[in-house]
Design an enzyme around this catalytic site. Structure first.
Site, PDB file in Angstrom:
ATOM      1  N   ARG A 124      -9.149  32.611 -32.294  1.00 61.03           N
ATOM      2  CA  ARG A 124      -9.520  33.463 -30.864  1.00 61.03           C
ATOM      3  C   ARG A 124     -11.331  33.782 -31.910  1.00 61.03           C
ATOM      4  O   ARG A 124     -10.823  33.473 -33.284  1.00 61.03           O
ATOM      5  CB  ARG A 124      -8.827  34.773 -31.027  1.00 61.03           C
ATOM      6  CG  ARG A 124      -7.815  34.850 -30.581  1.00 61.03           C
ATOM      7  CD  ARG A 124      -7.313  35.728 -29.453  1.00 61.03           C
ATOM      8  NE  ARG A 124      -8.113  35.613 -28.088  1.00 61.03           N
ATOM      9  CZ  ARG A 124      -7.608  35.825 -27.086  1.00 61.03           C
ATOM     10  NH1 ARG A 124      -6.618  35.201 -27.316  1.00 61.03           N
ATOM     11  NH2 ARG A 124      -8.586  35.782 -25.804  1.00 61.03           N
ATOM     12  N   ASP A 147     -22.986  28.184 -21.747  1.00 58.47           N
ATOM     13  CA  ASP A 147     -21.304  28.178 -22.100  1.00 58.47           C
ATOM     14  C   ASP A 147     -20.294  27.729 -21.460  1.00 58.47           C
ATOM     15  O   ASP A 147     -20.246  27.416 -21.057  1.00 58.47           O
ATOM     16  CB  ASP A 147     -21.504  29.561 -21.174  1.00 58.47           C
ATOM     17  CG  ASP A 147     -20.416  30.460 -21.929  1.00 58.47           C
ATOM     18  OD1 ASP A 147     -19.380  29.953 -22.164  1.00 58.47           O
ATOM     19  OD2 ASP A 147     -19.937  31.521 -21.984  1.00 58.47           O
ATOM     20  N   THR A 185     -16.031  29.837 -26.941  1.00 53.87           N
ATOM     21  CA  THR A 185     -15.473  30.145 -27.893  1.00 53.87           C
ATOM     22  C   THR A 185     -14.211  28.694 -28.770  1.00 53.87           C
ATOM     23  O   THR A 185     -14.979  27.824 -28.141  1.00 53.87           O
ATOM     24  CB  THR A 185     -14.289  30.876 -27.060  1.00 53.87           C
ATOM     25  OG1 THR A 185     -14.182  30.108 -25.542  1.00 53.87           O
ATOM     26  CG2 THR A 185     -14.318  32.060 -26.123  1.00 53.87           C
ATOM     27  N   LYS A 190     -10.143  27.814 -26.720  1.00 56.12           N
ATOM     28  CA  LYS A 190      -9.771  27.893 -25.332  1.00 56.12           C
ATOM     29  C   LYS A 190      -9.194  26.547 -24.963  1.00 56.12           C
ATOM     30  O   LYS A 190      -7.918  25.948 -26.053  1.00 56.12           O
ATOM     31  CB  LYS A 190     -10.526  28.053 -24.026  1.00 56.12           C
ATOM     32  CG  LYS A 190     -10.800  29.200 -24.045  1.00 56.12           C
ATOM     33  CD  LYS A 190     -11.565  29.962 -22.951  1.00 56.12           C
ATOM     34  CE  LYS A 190     -11.953  31.258 -22.828  1.00 56.12           C
ATOM     35  NZ  LYS A 190     -12.759  32.483 -22.979  1.00 56.12           N
ATOM     36  N   TYR A 238     -15.094  40.299 -47.865  1.00 59.76           N
ATOM     37  CA  TYR A 238     -16.059  40.882 -47.268  1.00 59.76           C
ATOM     38  C   TYR A 238     -17.056  39.474 -47.830  1.00 59.76           C
ATOM     39  O   TYR A 238     -16.986  39.137 -48.463  1.00 59.76           O
ATOM     40  CB  TYR A 238     -16.647  41.960 -47.260  1.00 59.76           C
ATOM     41  CG  TYR A 238     -16.231  42.849 -46.114  1.00 59.76           C
ATOM     42  CD1 TYR A 238     -17.572  43.098 -45.083  1.00 59.76           C
ATOM     43  CD2 TYR A 238     -15.393  43.997 -45.511  1.00 59.76           C
ATOM     44  CE1 TYR A 238     -17.742  43.614 -44.132  1.00 59.76           C
ATOM     45  CE2 TYR A 238     -15.454  44.229 -45.001  1.00 59.76           C
ATOM     46  CZ  TYR A 238     -16.747  44.017 -43.979  1.00 59.76           C
ATOM     47  OH  TYR A 238     -17.007  45.147 -42.925  1.00 59.76           O
ATOM     48  N   GLU A 254     -20.738  39.563 -46.105  1.00 58.47           N
ATOM     49  CA  GLU A 254     -21.844  39.740 -44.984  1.00 58.47           C
ATOM     50  C   GLU A 254     -22.759  38.240 -45.643  1.00 58.47           C
ATOM     51  O   GLU A 254     -23.556  38.202 -46.864  1.00 58.47           O
ATOM     52  CB  GLU A 254     -22.192  40.837 -45.416  1.00 58.47           C
ATOM     53  CG  GLU A 254     -21.310  42.001 -44.001  1.00 58.47           C
ATOM     54  CD  GLU A 254     -22.253  43.381 -44.447  1.00 58.47           C
ATOM     55  OE1 GLU A 254     -23.296  43.920 -44.986  1.00 58.47           O
ATOM     56  OE2 GLU A 254     -21.549  43.791 -43.614  1.00 58.47           O
TER      57      GLU A 254
HETATM   58  C1  LIG Z   1     -17.205  31.002 -20.451  1.00 61.54           C
HETATM   59  C2  LIG Z   1     -16.955  32.043 -20.845  1.00 61.54           C
HETATM   60  N1  LIG Z   1     -18.162  32.309 -21.924  1.00 61.54           N
HETATM   61  C3  LIG Z   1     -17.618  33.668 -22.285  1.00 61.54           C
HETATM   62  C4  LIG Z   1     -16.128  34.413 -23.031  1.00 61.54           C
HETATM   63  C5  LIG Z   1     -15.934  35.467 -23.133  1.00 61.54           C
HETATM   64  O1  LIG Z   1     -14.895  35.136 -24.358  1.00 61.54           O
HETATM   65  P1  LIG Z   1     -14.198  36.208 -25.199  1.00 61.54           P
HETATM   66  O2  LIG Z   1     -13.212  36.621 -23.875  1.00 61.54           O
HETATM   67  O3  LIG Z   1     -13.368  35.472 -26.836  1.00 61.54           O
HETATM   68  O4  LIG Z   1     -14.487  37.105 -25.762  1.00 61.54           O
HETATM   69  C6  LIG Z   1     -15.065  33.626 -21.335  1.00 61.54           C
HETATM   70  C7  LIG Z   1     -13.770  34.365 -22.056  1.00 61.54           C
HETATM   71  O5  LIG Z   1     -13.388  34.074 -20.824  1.00 61.54           O
HETATM   72  C8  LIG Z   1     -15.131  32.825 -21.152  1.00 61.54           C
HETATM   73  O6  LIG Z   1     -14.584  32.064 -20.210  1.00 61.54           O
END
Ligand SMILES: Cc1ncc(COP(=O)(O)O)c(C=O)c1O
Length: 426
Positions: free
Chosen positions: A242, A207, A233, A236, A61, A63
């Site tokens: 993950r 994003d 993320t 991918k 842990y 935090e």
């Molecule tokens: C553009 C985008 N943002 C956020 C996410 C969310 O990610 P997670 O599935 O890890 O919560 C995804 C997942 O598909 C995504 O494609």
């Protein structure tokens, strides 16, 4: 059993304690070995990344942040998180990285917490046009607690029209603007979004979850000099575990860190942090840059091969790892096509296409991507074969036949036997 059916002790402890789960894990290994995985958000992590996720760090842990924890015993965890942060900062060229978000959705939620108040307006790409749930879509907390307004793509080009985004932004005055999405085959114009965000004084978030590996590999422009925050993320195209990261300049570091912890989360997942660090080290290599170039080259060639077989590609093609295909012209819906492809050993997902006349549960399209097959070593020379398989199965579905499925299944298996996937037992 290993992929050849031999007994292996890879999961011997797991098999002894919980044979039911162990056998499902083994079955998943086999499935990932002998199917052509074309889901654009999926990949194969390296054995090193995989190993890091399965370490004793899961017992700890932590935090807080390095040097400012609420628990003792951080002698090893602190340097791991510092290394992960520094590698992210160096790879993407940013002042600050937070590597603690549990995944992409909580990372985006942290951005709302840092920069908006409930009820504020957020402008993001509409889900059926390629945006993500967390960009203010109605069924998500982000569309319930905030006022989501949406841009899309033009019907004639399949691309986002920044004049339309600007008009919307001027009318709706969003607090936050999201660019990037989950089914966007084309380059995102970060500079264009930045000038709109400046005009309306909104916080701009890129994003880049889907394209982080392409940015790191130098085959997609970076948003870093244009946006306030980059959310991504790590699992991918970036080919990590993950997890997720938030990247920003010094001026937003405090707000982002506070929003992730204690704003939204408790203890960080230290095994994931270690695996992110490993993936970032891998992503800084020449091999990774070669992989990123190959991902895009494969997607482009696959798009050309599919277009030559009368597949209707949204926006006419791709600049990235991803192809969005409208199957209306082929007289098939996305879901039955995806299910038949799955039976043939080709794993895709059904997806809405812009201006879809069908429901999101039974949409007109499929979404495919090349990261996972590229990680196995497939190149442009294999894309005609992949397109031929997809064409065969989709034509069969349109004709109400299963004729080609078994043949394609056998051919997929045969090809992949020569291209072992990273991280899997061979
Ligand atoms: C553009 C985008 N943002 C956020 C996410 C969310 O990610 P997670 O599935 O890890 O919560 C995804 C997942 O598909 C995504 O494609």
């Amino acid at each position: 059993m290993d992929i050849h059916g031999h007994v292996t002790n890879r999961h011997h402890q797991l098999a002894a304690v919980d044979p039911e789960i162990a056998s499902l894990v083994r079955a998943e290994e086999l499935l990932q070995h002998d199917t052509l995985r074309l889901i654009p958000s999926e990949n194969y992590v390296s054995a090193a990344v995989l190993e890091a996720t399965g370490t004793v760090l899961t017992n700890k842990y932590s935090e807080g942040y390095p040097g400012r924890r609420y628990y003792e015993g951080q002698q090893n965890v602190d340097p791991i998180e510092i290394i992960a942060r520094e590698r992210a900062q160096s790879l993407f060229g940013v002042d600050h990285a937070n590597v603690q978000p549990y995944s992409g959705s909580p990372a985006n939620l942290a951005v709302y917490l840092a920069f908006a108040k409930p009820g504020d307006t957020v402008l993001g790409m509409s889900l059926p046009m390629g945006g993500h749930l967390t960009h203010g879509w109605g069924v998500s907390a982000t569309g319930t607690w905030f006022r989501g307004v949406r841009y899309g793509v033009r019907a004639d080009t399949g691309r986002t029209d920044l004049d339309e985004v600007r008009d919307l932004a001027l009318r709706e005055r969003p607090r936050i603007i999201f660019c990037g999405g989950t089914a966007v085959p084309r380059t995102v114009d970060f500079a264009g979004f930045a000038s709109i965000a400046r005009e309306v004084d909104a916080t701009l978030v890129a994003d880049v979850s889907h394209i982080a590996g392409l940015i790191a590999g130098g085959v997609h422009p970076s948003p870093v000099d244009h946006v306030d925050v980059v959310s991504t993320t790590t699992h991918k195209t970036l080919r990590g575990p993950r997890g997720a990261m938030l990247l920003c300049g010094r001026e937003h570091a405090k707000a982002i860190d506070k929003a992730v912890f204690p704003g939204l989360q408790g203890g960080p997942h230290n095994h994931t942090t270690a695996a992110i660090a490993v993936a970032l080290r891998e992503a800084a290599t020449d091999d990774f840059r070669t992989y990123a170039r190959q991902v895009v080259a494969n997607a482009r060639r696959l798009g050309e091969e599919l277009a030559a077989r009368d597949f209707d590609l949204v926006s006419g093609g791709t600049d990235t790892h991803l192809l969005l295909i409208d199957l209306s012209r082929r007289g098939v819906a996305g879901k039955p096509a995806a299910k038949a492809l799955d039976r043939a050993g080709i794993v895709v997902n059904h997806n809405t296409v812009p201006f879809d006349r069908r429901s999101p549960f039974d949409p007109s399209g499929i979404r495919i991507g090349t990261p996972a097959l590229t990680s196995r070593g497939l190149t442009e020379e294999h894309m005609a074969l992949v397109a031929r398989w997809i064409d065969r199965v989709v034509s069969d579905v349109a004709a109400g036949s299963e004729g080609g499925v078994a043949t394609v299944r056998a051919e997929v298996r045969e090809l992949l036997a020569g291209y072992p996937a990273p991280g899997l037992p061979v």
